[in-house]
Motif scaffolding. Structure first.
Motif, PDB file in Angstrom:
ATOM      1  N   ARG A   1       0.831  -1.211   0.000  1.00  0.00           N
ATOM      2  CA  ARG A   1       0.000   0.000   0.000  1.00  0.00           C
ATOM      3  C   ARG A   1       0.861   1.255   0.000  1.00  0.00           C
ATOM      4  O   ARG A   1       0.558   2.235  -0.679  1.00  0.00           O
ATOM      5  CB  ARG A   1      -0.945  -0.007   1.202  1.00  0.00           C
ATOM      6  N   ARG A   2       1.946   1.221   0.782  1.00  0.00           N
ATOM      7  CA  ARG A   2       2.776   2.420   0.898  1.00  0.00           C
ATOM      8  C   ARG A   2       3.662   2.630  -0.330  1.00  0.00           C
ATOM      9  O   ARG A   2       3.956   3.770  -0.689  1.00  0.00           O
ATOM     10  CB  ARG A   2       3.628   2.340   2.164  1.00  0.00           C
TER      11      ARG A   2
ATOM     12  N   HIS B   1       0.591   1.931  -3.561  1.00  0.00           N
ATOM     13  CA  HIS B   1      -0.791   2.391  -3.372  1.00  0.00           C
ATOM     14  C   HIS B   1      -1.780   1.378  -3.930  1.00  0.00           C
ATOM     15  O   HIS B   1      -2.851   1.733  -4.439  1.00  0.00           O
ATOM     16  CB  HIS B   1      -0.998   3.768  -4.020  1.00  0.00           C
TER      17      HIS B   1
END
Length: 814
Positions: free
Chosen positions: A578-579, A582
């Motif tokens: 996610r980081r 994304h």
């Protein structure tokens, strides 16, 4: 002097006539004083008292200006040592586990690797022999000398007076014991207790990895001794100059380096800052509780004085002076306070002694060097005298306002109807508020602890045994270590009841987690300031995720076909994807580490907890241990889910036997259920829960005694009025309203304010107790029920007395 002795004898007679009152007062005061003495003893040992070295004020810890954790690379400490003019000595040190061979067996021993100027910084003299010197650490292999601690000399070497010169083997390497440190010296950290000190220059032969020239490996602490006559501003100016010079020489590795000095003893500000704040807060709370205890006792004394009003009036009528009566009241107060202080000393002495002998639930050499001090007895005495004065003076206003004629006529009762709010009312409300705050905090921490024990940590520690080994301590390295790791995995996988087995260099929540900078695939400038984020990094074998029950959400597990000759791969958690992207669609995509190596993501696992339970979700990467070879091994073994806790515990010695059968020279650091090894992780929240639970229980006790004292006092002062009301036909509801209406207002308003403050305090608790929240319906219901029961118990006696008034007998006596 004779008069004083008479007053003391009178006080003892009064206490003997009312043993219930005396015991309640002494017990309440003893708990209040003991809480203060215990907290002050811990505060004195950990914060106020300097480390036990000569001229301790000039010994400091080197730290970062912009980070709390004071850890450095060895080259950074060396640059400070060689480029300064304000320190007489600069040393690096770290803690490590060694394999000590003795009596035909190898056992783990914790010690410190120290640089050559370490003992110059601490400035101690040896108990036996000599200490390590600069020449011992001049270059790798310069000296195979070792210094043992006094406690290790006593416990592990039987206090052998001829120990100097004897040869031991550490990690298969021969070392000569050249000295013993003095009793009470455990290094410069107050919670560590290393047993041996060896030259840091021998790291490569001892640990199997040479990081002495690496600026990217930060794993040493540093202590310095300031030269006589040098001021702190001069030191800081020198450190600024040194840091600027290092940044210019190594811009990529040292881009954000800044230096300062901090107080040694608790890892600088990393533990020192939180410890000071926590202990200061607890000390303040203990002081408030003591004041509340004094206010309670003052209320009890006031109620008791009201009950003795007629006796006191008769004594004054026949010639006794008010000052004589005051002196006797104060004498009784001081006798109770001194007895309470004596009991508090005993309680505090037992608690502090137990704390000194207790070891936190961890494999690391942690111990609290807290010993009972004579100064604590003096403090308990001073607190006792102060407490006696505080609660002893509260009934004095009653005595000085007493009119003997009116008191005798009224039988010692006066109608306070329509009186203004008094100090004792305010004190009672404050006590109820304190009670609600402490009870709310206790239930919040208890609820948070229960949630943390059942939370999803990204792995399942139930029915798992972990054995921790350092194969380099038995002489293994490279392919030999890899082969033995595979043998261990295969051997334990064949044990009856085992359903999965794997190994890793470290496991989550084990306090030895590594971190790494993560960069996007397109990054070319790999300075730390350009990283995407930092991630926890674990080296794991095939089978580790199955043994840990970490869910594999996408892709594949690591494989033994992932070797140093194949492209680098990794399994990452969802937060990582996610980081960086994304998106959770990351299988097959790439990232870079701080050396610029592209690494392909081949699998995604569930998020978990990696350093603390209360941390925000962090990114994590799991690398194949076959691509990142290491001798540090945590063998993870899962048994059948229907197994009992006893079966899990019994598996630990079985795994030890497997290791011994393969090579008895391998020291086993730990082999126990995973739940047990997580003890230090839950330690902070457990301590907070126990401490707040004790304060909550004491708050309840104070609330009960305080409310009872004021309710008894109110009923006693209004007996004549209440009797007349009963005689005129007042109903029970009206009697209760007249007698205790104001009391109910105090209880309800104090409870509401206390619960609101407890809700606010839960935000502070959330930093140390997982999911601590006072908005939990269970917490709110538990606090409300506890307050209701406490209030009922507090006023039960006075209510019964008010409802069972016999107006005929009472008015006849008047």
């Amino acid at each position: 002097m004779t008069t004083v002795l008479q007053d003391l004898r009178f006080a003892l007679r009064q206490m003997r006539r009312s043993p219930g009152f005396a015991l309640t007062a002494i017990f309440t005061l003893a708990l209040g004083i003991a809480a203060n003495v215990i907290v002050f003893g811990v505060l004195q040992a950990l914060i106020l008292r300097p480390i036990d070295v000569p001229d301790a004020g000039r010994v400091m810890t080197l730290a970062h200006s912009n980070e709390a954790y004071p850890i450095f690379s060895y080259p950074e400490v060396r640059d400070v040592r060689d480029g300064n003019s304000v320190f007489s000595a600069v040393a690096a040190w770290n803690v490590d586990n060694f394999g000590l061979e003795a009596n035909g067996a190898t056992r783990p021993i914790w010690g410190c690797e120290v640089s050559g100027q370490y003992f110059e910084v601490v400035g101690i003299r040896p108990f036996l022999g000599r200490l390590l010197q600069r020449a011992d650490d001049d270059h790798p292999g310069a000296s195979q000398a070792a210094v043992i601690s006094w406690s290790a000399w006593k416990s592990q070497f039987d206090a052998d007076p001829d120990i100097v010169g004897k040869i031991i083997r550490l990690n298969k390497q021969p070392y000569t014991i050249v000295g013993v440190t003095p009793e009470g010296f455990y290094g410069t950290e107050k919670i560590l207790q290393p047993d041996i000190f060896v030259p840091m220059a021998n790291e490569a032969s001892l640990g199997g990895v040479d990081w002495l020239e690496s600026r990217s490996v930060q794993n040493v602490w540093s202590i310095v001794r300031i030269k006589d006559g040098v001021t702190m501003p001069q030191v800081q100016a020198e450190l600024d100059t040194i840091a600027a010079r290092i940044v210019r020489q190594y811009p990529k590795e040292e881009e954000k380096l800044s230096l300062k000095l901090t107080t040694p003893g608790l890892m600088g500000e990393f533990l020192g800052g939180p410890a000071r704040g926590f202990l200061a807060g607890v000390m303040a709370l203990a002081g408030i509780v003591l004041l509340a205890a004094c206010a309670n006792l003052g209320g009890l004394f006031a109620a008791r004085t009201a009950d003795r009003a007629r006796e006191i009036a008769i004594r004054m009528a026949i010639g006794s002076s008010r000052w004589r009566i005051v002196r006797q009241i104060l004498s009784e107060a001081f006798v109770i306070s001194i007895l309470g202080g004596a009991c508090a000393c005993g309680l505090a002495w037992l608690a502090i002694t137990g704390l000194a002998n207790w070891h936190p639930p961890t494999e690391y050499p942690m111990s609290f060097h807290i010993m009972p001090q004579s100064s604590l007895i003096l403090m308990a005495f001073l607190i006792s005298v102060l407490a006696g004065g505080l609660f002893g003076v509260m009934p004095l206003r009653q005595i000085f306002k007493t009119d003997p004629n009116d008191a005798i006529k009224s039988g010692g009762t006066q109608s306070p109807a329509g009186r203004r709010w008094a100090l004792r009312d305010v004190l009672l409300a404050a006590q109820v508020v304190l009670c609600c705050v402490t009870v709310t905090a206790a239930f919040v921490s208890l609820r948070g602890l229960s949630k943390s024990l059942t939370m999803d940590m990204g792995f399942n520690p139930k029915h798992v045994v972990i054995a921790k080994l350092q194969l380099s301590q038995a002489g293994y390295s490279g392919e030999n270590a890899e082969h033995l790791q595979r043998q261990l995995q295969e051997s334990v996988a064949r044990l009856p009841g085992v359903v999965a087995a794997g190994y890793a260099q470290s496991t989550p929540l084990s306090q030895d987690t590594n971190t790494a900078d993560i960069f996007p695939q397109q990054a070319t400038d790999l300075r730390s300031s350009n990283r995407a984020f930092g991630a926890y990094v674990y080296d794991v074998s095939p089978g580790y995720f199955a043994a840990a029950e970490t869910p594999l959400l996408a892709g594949r597990d690591v494989s033994f076909t992932d070797t140093t000759k194949t492209p680098a791969v990794a399994v990452v958690n969802r937060e990582f994807t996610r980081r960086l992207f994304h998106s959770e669609d990351a299988v097959g995509r790439y990232f870079k580490n701080n050396s610029g190596q592209p690494i392909q993501i081949v699998g995604i696992v569930a998020d978990g907890k990696y350093l603390t339970l209360s941390e925000n979700q962090k990114a994590a990467a799991f690398l194949p241990i076959t691509q990142e070879p290491t001798t540090k091994t945590a063998l993870v073994v899962r048994i059948r889910p229907d197994s009992s806790d006893e079966t899990t515990t019994d598996m630990a010695p079985t795994i030890r036997k497997v290791v011994r059968d393969l090579d008895p020279a391998i020291p086993i650091r730990e082999s126990s259920p995973w739940h047990n090894q997580l003890g230090l992780t839950f330690f902070v929240s457990q301590v907070a829960t126990v401490a707040l639970g004790l304060f909550g229980a004491f708050g309840l006790l104070l609330s009960i005694t305080g409310t009872f004292g004021l309710a008894s006092y109110t009923v006693s002062k209004r007996l004549r009025e209440l009797s007349i009301r009963v005689a005129l036909g007042a109903q029970a509801k009206q009697i209760l309203s007249a007698a205790l209406g104001r009391m109910l207002i105090l209880l309800s308003s104090g409870s509401v304010v206390g619960m609101l403050l407890g809700v606010a305090a839960s935000r502070v608790l959330s930093a140390i107790v997982y999911q601590a929240s006072a908005q939990d319906p269970f917490v709110l219901a538990a606090v409300a029920l506890t307050v209701l029961i406490t209030g009922s118990l507090s006023v039960a006696g006075p209510v019964r007395r008010a409802l069972h008034i016999d107006p005929a007998n009472l008015l006849r006596e008047q």
